[in-house]
Scaffold this motif. Structure first.
Motif, PDB file in Angstrom:
ATOM      1  N   UNK A  19       0.898   8.006  -0.072  1.00 37.93           N
ATOM      2  CA  UNK A  19       1.923   8.334  -0.931  1.00 37.93           C
ATOM      3  C   UNK A  19       1.956   7.317  -2.030  1.00 37.93           C
ATOM      4  N   UNK A  20       2.973   7.687  -3.044  1.00 43.29           N
ATOM      5  CA  UNK A  20       3.000   6.921  -4.060  1.00 43.29           C
ATOM      6  C   UNK A  20       3.178   5.570  -4.158  1.00 43.29           C
ATOM      7  N   UNK A  21       4.169   5.124  -3.077  1.00 47.99           N
ATOM      8  CA  UNK A  21       4.222   3.818  -2.986  1.00 47.99           C
ATOM      9  C   UNK A  21       2.935   3.023  -2.677  1.00 47.99           C
ATOM     10  N   UNK A  22       2.183   3.663  -1.750  1.00 48.18           N
ATOM     11  CA  UNK A  22       1.132   2.907  -1.465  1.00 48.18           C
ATOM     12  C   UNK A  22       0.058   2.944  -2.650  1.00 48.18           C
ATOM     13  N   UNK A  23       0.008   3.946  -3.640  1.00 46.93           N
ATOM     14  CA  UNK A  23      -0.585   3.937  -4.867  1.00 46.93           C
ATOM     15  C   UNK A  23       0.007   2.605  -5.627  1.00 46.93           C
ATOM     16  N   UNK A  24       1.191   2.456  -5.736  1.00 44.30           N
ATOM     17  CA  UNK A  24       1.799   1.332  -6.658  1.00 44.30           C
ATOM     18  C   UNK A  24       1.085  -0.164  -5.843  1.00 44.30           C
ATOM     19  N   UNK A  25       1.032  -0.086  -4.530  1.00 46.65           N
ATOM     20  CA  UNK A  25       0.422  -1.249  -3.812  1.00 46.65           C
ATOM     21  C   UNK A  25      -0.852  -1.586  -4.298  1.00 46.65           C
ATOM     22  N   UNK A  26      -1.726  -0.438  -4.295  1.00 42.84           N
ATOM     23  CA  UNK A  26      -3.330  -0.552  -4.508  1.00 42.84           C
ATOM     24  C   UNK A  26      -3.330  -1.125  -5.924  1.00 42.84           C
ATOM     25  N   UNK A  27      -2.458  -0.429  -6.956  1.00 49.34           N
ATOM     26  CA  UNK A  27      -2.639  -0.747  -8.374  1.00 49.34           C
ATOM     27  C   UNK A  27      -2.385  -2.503  -8.527  1.00 49.34           C
ATOM     28  N   UNK A  28      -1.347  -2.908  -7.749  1.00 49.90           N
ATOM     29  CA  UNK A  28      -1.068  -4.329  -8.052  1.00 49.90           C
ATOM     30  C   UNK A  28      -2.020  -5.105  -7.309  1.00 49.90           C
TER      31      UNK A  28
END
Length: 200
Positions: A157-166
């Motif tokens: 999901x998108x929150x995981x996407x944010x985690x990976x970006x960071x």
């Protein structure tokens, strides 16, 4: 395809959420099992014991940085409690949608990332247990979700996407030989009816 409903408009602040939780407690006759609000939930941080044990087993020498998005803050704070006690130099970075920078800038905004960016600083978020707060672009997070699906076969999901970006940004900042850890917090199967993975 449906578009996720934006979150974080700020209609509900901490007092309003407390009021709703009180109504919930009244409607359940105050049953202890009815944990309506993370502020009341003493298990919010200890509940991540398994994750802490897994990280300790996989990285016995410690990690250089850990980052994660914040909803109720239980996951990041639960992990940080142990990391900071064993390895005080671990850099802990809490994340939120850049368009709703409550922690980083003190203001709310609209976003479509489910489960995080709740419009106020959650009670479990302890400033002594993290080193930095960052806003992450939702568009970048969604793009990473699609990339993870295409290249790694991971539906997230998108929150995981944010985690990976960071996490990628932190790894670049810290340089070679450093260990940066984040978490895939749920499965992208929850988003198959939306447009998150439409172009993956």
């Amino acid at each position: 395809m449906s578009t996720p409903k934006p979150y974080g408009h700020g209609e509900l602040g901490l007092p309003q959420v407390d009021e709703k939780a009180s109504i919930c407690r009244i409607s359940t006759n105050g049953l202890k099992k009815a944990q309506c609000w993370p502020r009341d939930n003493g298990d919010a941080l200890p509940g991540y014991e398994t994750l802490r044990e897994e990280l300790a087993a996989q990285f016995p020498s410690g990690i250089d940085a850990f980052c994660g998005t914040v909803g109720g803050a239980g996951m990041v704070m639960g992990v940080s409690c142990v990391q900071k006690s064993k390895w005080p130099d671990t850099r802990v970075v809490v994340l939120e949608p850049a368009s709703s920078p409550v922690i980083t800038e003190g203001r709310t905004g609209s976003h479509s990332v489910e489960g995080i960016g709740i419009g106020f600083v959650p009670p479990h978020l302890d400033s002594k247990l993290y080193d930095e707060a960052r806003g992450v672009s939702e568009a970048e997070g969604r793009a990473v979700c699609r990339r993870l699906a295409r290249e790694e076969g991971l539906l997230v999901g998108t929150s995981t996407g944010l985690n990976v970006v960071a996490a990628i940004a932190l790894a670049k900042e810290l340089g070679p030989g450093k260990t940066v850890v984040t978490v895939a917090v749920d499965t992208g199967l929850n988003y198959m009816n939306g447009n998150l993975l439409a172009d993956a």
